[in-house]
Write an enzyme that holds these catalytic residues in place. Structure first.
Site: not given
Length: 198
Positions: A101, A151, A182
């Site tokens: 991320s 996501d 995610h």
């Protein structure tokens, strides 16, 4: 810019393995995972030095998916200098890195500006919301991108576009999808293990 970091000394001649946590994570998030994947490697895990309401990050943003590009530019250069210093400290001839991320985003940003620094990259759920310029230095770099098909933070079309950009620069890109969002799925962990071990 100095980063607080966790370090595990590896065997002489082994690669440097860097890990970069996601928003709200710490240097511990992937350090142990890297040790499991490459027990003999030199492992360095920096801690993000930007606080977003108490959650640690590697650069500022003004909203979900909206980056402070000026801040990102400064922190990209700082991270590149940090990586180069770590390489010199352990005498690494090869460097691999894993980021999730926000950690994947700072790693990707460094690679776009300094493609010579990291040889093998694992980008877990990256989001690059701008159109990168040509970067021929990425040719031959091994890159694994993992992502969730649903996501909400990193939309699948943007992930696909970034993978295609990297392929267009000559990078050796592997793209692994899981059907979720995610979160990191077991299939991603397996894909990472196969990539890092190869």
């Amino acid at each position: 810019m100095a980063y607080h970091a966790k370090r595990t000394k590896g065997t002489a001649g082994q690669p440097l393995f860097l890990t970069f946590h996601g928003t709200g994570g710490t240097e511990d998030q992937f350090h142990g995972f890297a040790q499991q994947l490459r027990p003999s490697a030199h492992i360095t895990s920096p801690r993000g030095d930007v606080s977003e309401h108490g959650a640690l990050r590697f650069f500022k943003r003004t909203g979900e998916g909206v980056y402070d590009m000026a801040d990102l530019a400064v922190r990209t250069e700082a991270m590149a200098a940090f990586i180069a210093a770590e390489q010199a400290a352990v005498g690494a001839s090869r460097t691999m890195a894993l980021g999730y991320s926000n950690g994947a985003n700072i790693l990707a940003a460094v690679a776009l500006e300094h493609p010579d620094l990291v040889d093998d990259m694992v980008l877990l759920h990256p989001l690059i919301p701008w159109k990168p310029t040509r970067q021929p230095g990425l040719a031959g770099r091994r890159i694994l991108i993992t992502a969730g098909e649903r996501d909400p933070i990193c939309p699948a079309p943007m992930t696909t576009a970034f993978a295609e950009y990297l392929q267009g620069q000559g990078a050796e890109v592997t793209l692994h999808w899981h059907p979720g969002g995610h979160e990191i799925a077991q299939s991603e962990i397996d894909a990472v293990a196969g990539f890092v071990g190869s």
